[in-house]
Design a protein around this motif. Structure first.
Motif, PDB file in Angstrom:
ATOM      1  N   GLN A  77       3.868   9.767 -13.101  1.00 11.77           N
ATOM      2  CA  GLN A  77       3.736  11.028 -13.845  1.00 11.77           C
ATOM      3  C   GLN A  77       4.049  12.263 -12.975  1.00 11.77           C
ATOM      4  O   GLN A  77       3.886  12.234 -11.752  1.00 11.77           O
ATOM      5  CB  GLN A  77       2.300  11.169 -14.377  1.00 11.77           C
ATOM      6  N   HIS A  78       4.420  13.349 -13.662  1.00 14.44           N
ATOM      7  CA  HIS A  78       4.774  14.603 -12.964  1.00 14.44           C
ATOM      8  C   HIS A  78       3.578  15.202 -12.219  1.00 14.44           C
ATOM      9  O   HIS A  78       3.747  15.910 -11.223  1.00 14.44           O
ATOM     10  CB  HIS A  78       5.324  15.615 -13.975  1.00 14.44           C
ATOM     11  N   SER A  79       2.368  14.914 -12.704  1.00 11.43           N
ATOM     12  CA  SER A  79       1.174  15.435 -12.024  1.00 11.43           C
ATOM     13  C   SER A  79       0.854  14.670 -10.751  1.00 11.43           C
ATOM     14  O   SER A  79       0.118  15.148  -9.888  1.00 11.43           O
ATOM     15  CB  SER A  79      -0.038  15.332 -12.961  1.00 11.43           C
ATOM     16  N   GLU A  80       1.406  13.433 -10.621  1.00 11.44           N
ATOM     17  CA  GLU A  80       1.087  12.582  -9.463  1.00 11.44           C
ATOM     18  C   GLU A  80       2.156  12.689  -8.379  1.00 11.44           C
ATOM     19  O   GLU A  80       1.853  12.734  -7.198  1.00 11.44           O
ATOM     20  CB  GLU A  80       0.929  11.119  -9.913  1.00 11.44           C
ATOM     21  N   LEU A  81       3.410  12.716  -8.810  1.00 14.06           N
ATOM     22  CA  LEU A  81       4.534  12.864  -7.882  1.00 14.06           C
ATOM     23  C   LEU A  81       5.173  14.206  -8.239  1.00 14.06           C
ATOM     24  O   LEU A  81       5.934  14.309  -9.202  1.00 14.06           O
ATOM     25  CB  LEU A  81       5.530  11.712  -8.070  1.00 14.06           C
ATOM     26  N   ILE A  82       4.813  15.222  -7.462  1.00 13.80           N
ATOM     27  CA  ILE A  82       5.202  16.596  -7.820  1.00 13.80           C
ATOM     28  C   ILE A  82       6.483  16.966  -7.080  1.00 13.80           C
ATOM     29  O   ILE A  82       6.561  16.822  -5.855  1.00 13.80           O
ATOM     30  CB  ILE A  82       4.074  17.590  -7.475  1.00 13.80           C
ATOM     31  N   LEU A  83       7.465  17.455  -7.849  1.00 16.04           N
ATOM     32  CA  LEU A  83       8.733  17.887  -7.256  1.00 16.04           C
ATOM     33  C   LEU A  83       8.910  19.379  -7.477  1.00 16.04           C
ATOM     34  O   LEU A  83       8.441  19.938  -8.478  1.00 16.04           O
ATOM     35  CB  LEU A  83       9.909  17.132  -7.886  1.00 16.04           C
ATOM     36  N   ASN A  84       9.589  20.030  -6.535  1.00 15.74           N
ATOM     37  CA  ASN A  84       9.933  21.443  -6.685  1.00 15.74           C
ATOM     38  C   ASN A  84      11.161  21.566  -7.598  1.00 15.74           C
ATOM     39  O   ASN A  84      11.856  20.575  -7.849  1.00 15.74           O
ATOM     40  CB  ASN A  84      10.216  22.032  -5.302  1.00 15.74           C
ATOM     41  N   PRO A  85      11.466  22.776  -8.090  1.00 15.30           N
ATOM     42  CA  PRO A  85      12.604  22.939  -9.015  1.00 15.30           C
ATOM     43  C   PRO A  85      13.926  22.427  -8.430  1.00 15.30           C
ATOM     44  O   PRO A  85      14.802  21.981  -9.185  1.00 15.30           O
ATOM     45  CB  PRO A  85      12.658  24.458  -9.250  1.00 15.30           C
ATOM     46  N   ASP A  86      14.095  22.449  -7.104  1.00 18.73           N
ATOM     47  CA  ASP A  86      15.354  21.950  -6.519  1.00 18.73           C
ATOM     48  C   ASP A  86      15.323  20.442  -6.285  1.00 18.73           C
ATOM     49  O   ASP A  86      16.229  19.893  -5.652  1.00 18.73           O
ATOM     50  CB  ASP A  86      15.661  22.681  -5.203  1.00 18.73           C
ATOM     51  N   GLY A  87      14.304  19.765  -6.799  1.00 18.30           N
ATOM     52  CA  GLY A  87      14.241  18.307  -6.678  1.00 18.30           C
ATOM     53  C   GLY A  87      13.580  17.835  -5.398  1.00 18.30           C
ATOM     54  O   GLY A  87      13.439  16.630  -5.180  1.00 18.30           O
ATOM     55  N   SER A  88      13.178  18.772  -4.533  1.00 20.53           N
ATOM     56  CA  SER A  88      12.530  18.370  -3.284  1.00 20.53           C
ATOM     57  C   SER A  88      11.063  18.034  -3.521  1.00 20.53           C
ATOM     58  O   SER A  88      10.457  18.481  -4.501  1.00 20.53           O
ATOM     59  CB  SER A  88      12.658  19.478  -2.231  1.00 20.53           C
ATOM     60  N   ILE A  89      10.500  17.247  -2.598  1.00 20.50           N
ATOM     61  CA  ILE A  89       9.105  16.828  -2.765  1.00 20.50           C
ATOM     62  C   ILE A  89       8.158  17.981  -2.414  1.00 20.50           C
ATOM     63  O   ILE A  89       8.448  18.812  -1.548  1.00 20.50           O
ATOM     64  CB  ILE A  89       8.833  15.531  -1.981  1.00 20.50           C
ATOM     65  N   TYR A  90       7.026  18.029  -3.100  1.00 17.10           N
ATOM     66  CA  TYR A  90       6.182  19.216  -3.232  1.00 17.10           C
ATOM     67  C   TYR A  90       5.833  19.948  -1.927  1.00 17.10           C
ATOM     68  O   TYR A  90       6.192  21.119  -1.764  1.00 17.10           O
ATOM     69  CB  TYR A  90       4.896  18.808  -3.958  1.00 17.10           C
ATOM     70  N   HIS A  91       5.139  19.280  -0.993  1.00 18.94           N
ATOM     71  CA  HIS A  91       4.701  20.021   0.197  1.00 18.94           C
ATOM     72  C   HIS A  91       5.770  20.085   1.274  1.00 18.94           C
ATOM     73  O   HIS A  91       5.861  21.082   1.999  1.00 18.94           O
ATOM     74  CB  HIS A  91       3.448  19.381   0.814  1.00 18.94           C
ATOM     75  N   LEU A  92       6.537  19.012   1.421  1.00 17.63           N
ATOM     76  CA  LEU A  92       7.465  18.953   2.556  1.00 17.63           C
ATOM     77  C   LEU A  92       8.776  19.668   2.274  1.00 17.63           C
ATOM     78  O   LEU A  92       9.536  19.970   3.202  1.00 17.63           O
ATOM     79  CB  LEU A  92       7.753  17.496   2.955  1.00 17.63           C
ATOM     80  N   ASN A  93       9.073  19.924   0.982  1.00 21.32           N
ATOM     81  CA  ASN A  93      10.309  20.640   0.626  1.00 21.32           C
ATOM     82  C   ASN A  93      11.554  19.846   1.005  1.00 21.32           C
ATOM     83  O   ASN A  93      12.574  20.442   1.369  1.00 21.32           O
ATOM     84  CB  ASN A  93      10.359  21.979   1.371  1.00 21.32           C
ATOM     85  N   LEU A  94      11.483  18.543   0.947  1.00 21.33           N
ATOM     86  CA  LEU A  94      12.595  17.693   1.398  1.00 21.33           C
ATOM     87  C   LEU A  94      13.140  16.866   0.249  1.00 21.33           C
ATOM     88  O   LEU A  94      12.372  16.424  -0.618  1.00 21.33           O
ATOM     89  CB  LEU A  94      12.111  16.734   2.488  1.00 21.33           C
ATOM     90  N   ARG A  95      14.455  16.633   0.284  1.00 18.47           N
ATOM     91  CA  ARG A  95      15.079  15.649  -0.604  1.00 18.47           C
ATOM     92  C   ARG A  95      15.449  14.421   0.243  1.00 18.47           C
ATOM     93  O   ARG A  95      15.545  14.522   1.471  1.00 18.47           O
ATOM     94  CB  ARG A  95      16.312  16.250  -1.286  1.00 18.47           C
ATOM     95  N   PRO A  96      15.685  13.278  -0.394  1.00 20.32           N
ATOM     96  CA  PRO A  96      15.907  12.042   0.378  1.00 20.32           C
ATOM     97  C   PRO A  96      17.002  12.159   1.432  1.00 20.32           C
ATOM     98  O   PRO A  96      16.871  11.589   2.530  1.00 20.32           O
ATOM     99  CB  PRO A  96      16.285  11.025  -0.712  1.00 20.32           C
ATOM    100  N   GLU A  97      18.067  12.898   1.131  1.00 18.94           N
ATOM    101  CA  GLU A  97      19.186  12.962   2.086  1.00 18.94           C
ATOM    102  C   GLU A  97      18.837  13.774   3.338  1.00 18.94           C
ATOM    103  O   GLU A  97      19.586  13.761   4.318  1.00 18.94           O
ATOM    104  CB  GLU A  97      20.440  13.545   1.411  1.00 18.94           C
ATOM    105  N   HIS A  98      17.709  14.464   3.338  1.00 15.80           N
ATOM    106  CA  HIS A  98      17.355  15.331   4.465  1.00 15.80           C
ATOM    107  C   HIS A  98      16.719  14.586   5.630  1.00 15.80           C
ATOM    108  O   HIS A  98      16.554  15.161   6.706  1.00 15.80           O
ATOM    109  CB  HIS A  98      16.373  16.422   4.011  1.00 15.80           C
ATOM    110  N   ILE A  99      16.289  13.337   5.417  1.00 16.50           N
ATOM    111  CA  ILE A  99      15.533  12.673   6.503  1.00 16.50           C
ATOM    112  C   ILE A  99      16.226  11.415   7.021  1.00 16.50           C
ATOM    113  O   ILE A  99      16.882  10.689   6.284  1.00 16.50           O
ATOM    114  CB  ILE A  99      14.088  12.318   6.084  1.00 16.50           C
ATOM    115  N   ALA A 100      16.002  11.184   8.321  1.00 17.25           N
ATOM    116  CA  ALA A 100      16.440   9.945   8.970  1.00 17.25           C
ATOM    117  C   ALA A 100      15.342   8.894   8.796  1.00 17.25           C
ATOM    118  O   ALA A 100      14.211   9.228   8.408  1.00 17.25           O
ATOM    119  CB  ALA A 100      16.669  10.211  10.458  1.00 17.25           C
ATOM    120  N   THR A 101      15.666   7.646   9.105  1.00 16.05           N
ATOM    121  CA  THR A 101      14.614   6.618   9.049  1.00 16.05           C
ATOM    122  C   THR A 101      13.803   6.585  10.356  1.00 16.05           C
ATOM    123  O   THR A 101      12.739   5.986  10.396  1.00 16.05           O
ATOM    124  CB  THR A 101      15.193   5.209   8.760  1.00 16.05           C
ATOM    125  N   ASP A 102      14.308   7.229  11.410  1.00 15.62           N
ATOM    126  CA  ASP A 102      13.533   7.360  12.655  1.00 15.62           C
ATOM    127  C   ASP A 102      12.967   8.771  12.702  1.00 15.62           C
ATOM    128  O   ASP A 102      13.727   9.753  12.708  1.00 15.62           O
ATOM    129  CB  ASP A 102      14.416   7.074  13.866  1.00 15.62           C
TER     130      ASP A 102
END
Ligand code: R1P
Length: 289
Positions: A4-29
């Motif tokens: 649900q939107h209340s459990e997994l909160i995204l910002n208007p640009d699709g980034s995750i709520y607190h970290l402000n990141l989208r999947p392509e922004h992070i490395a696996t290390d």
């Protein structure tokens, strides 16, 4: 099942709520630091930077070091922040943010904390490095999850008995590190031991300013704990939370500590910035070896 939107909160640009990141922004290390100003102290060594952002205390920079893609993120202080950072990073790789469904293929993150800490043992001096074999959770954040499978009951019971641990406090869960990262990061320059993770800086770590402690002897009892050679070597505020959530979510984690204080003999490093800088250089080089 869609989350649900209340459990997994995204910002208007699709980034995750607190970290402000989208999947392509992070490395696996990934490297965790506490202080947002420590992020640049790590990434100043990078060959190149591809992305940086900040929201609240969570500053993230992704780039390459000696050709290896790495993300550095500041978590701020404490286990409550680790709950946010680890769940949101895991969501970026293991949940499809568009369909809001858990992905069928699991992606494992390698997470290395570069933090500061106080030694509890007289023979582990200030200005040395320590890798946490385990996190001893004195703060209770992990108790909201199903932790039975990651627990170490023998060590936990020995600790409860040795310290006469108050049943009013949270259960002292012990969680091991990710072995493959330990193998990469350990050397004869690095001490190893159990890191106790407190949920506060003063009373929860036995410091007295104006308030008395529930157990004034607790730090002395923590210092003298020894179960089959397993000693509690240092106190800080994130490691057990990182180890616990990483294990539960299927990630690999190790905590590297720059020991800037020694609580056993009351000393504090004359140059804490240098020991942190040295640990950053050591850890970066070990990660790319
Ligand atoms: C307390 O001053 C902070 O310093 C230590 C503790 O874990 C806590 O976060 O680590 P960092 O310097 O990595 O933040």
């Amino acid at each position: 099942m869609n989350i649900q939107h209340s459990e997994l909160i995204l910002n208007p640009d699709g980034s995750i709520y607190h970290l402000n990141l989208r999947p392509e922004h992070i490395a696996t290390d990934i490297i965790f630091v506490g202080d947002q100003y420590r992020v640049d102290k790590v990434t100043q060594h990078f060959d190149s930077i591809e992305f940086t952002t900040q929201k609240r205390e969570f500053k993230t920079t992704t780039g390459t070091y000696k050709g290896k893609r790495l993300t550095v993120i500041s978590t701020g202080i404490g286990p409550d922040n680790i709950d946010i950072v680890l769940n949101e990073l895991d969501a970026l790789v293991n949940i499809d943010l568009e369909t809001r469904q858990v992905k069928e293929t699991h992606t494992q993150l390698n997470i290395t904390r570069i933090g500061t800490s106080g030694s509890l043992q007289a023979d582990i001096p200030v200005n040395s490095f320590l890798l946490s074999s385990h996190g001893l959770d004195l703060n209770g954040m992990l108790q909201s999850y199903q932790v039975e499978e990651i627990a170490n009951p023998e060590l936990e019971q020995a600790f409860i008995k040795h310290t006469d641990w108050s049943s009013k406090k949270s259960y002292p869960l012990v969680v091991a590190n990710g072995k493959t990262l330990e193998e990469k990061l350990l050397s004869d320059k690095v001490h190893k031991g159990i890191t106790a993770t407190a949920g506060g800086f003063y009373g929860p770590q036995g410091r007295v300013l104006r308030l008395g402690l529930q157990d004034a002897q607790l730090n002395a009892k923590i210092d003298s704990f020894n179960h089959n050679g397993n000693r509690i070597t240092n106190l800080e505020m994130e490691t057990s939370a990182i180890y616990g959530l990483s294990k539960l979510l299927g990630h690999n984690a190790a905590s590297m500590n720059a020991l800037i204080a020694n609580r056993a003999n009351g000393t504090f490093s004359e140059n804490p910035g240098k020991v942190v800088a040295d640990l950053i250089q050591y850890t970066l080089d070990k990660l790319v070896e």
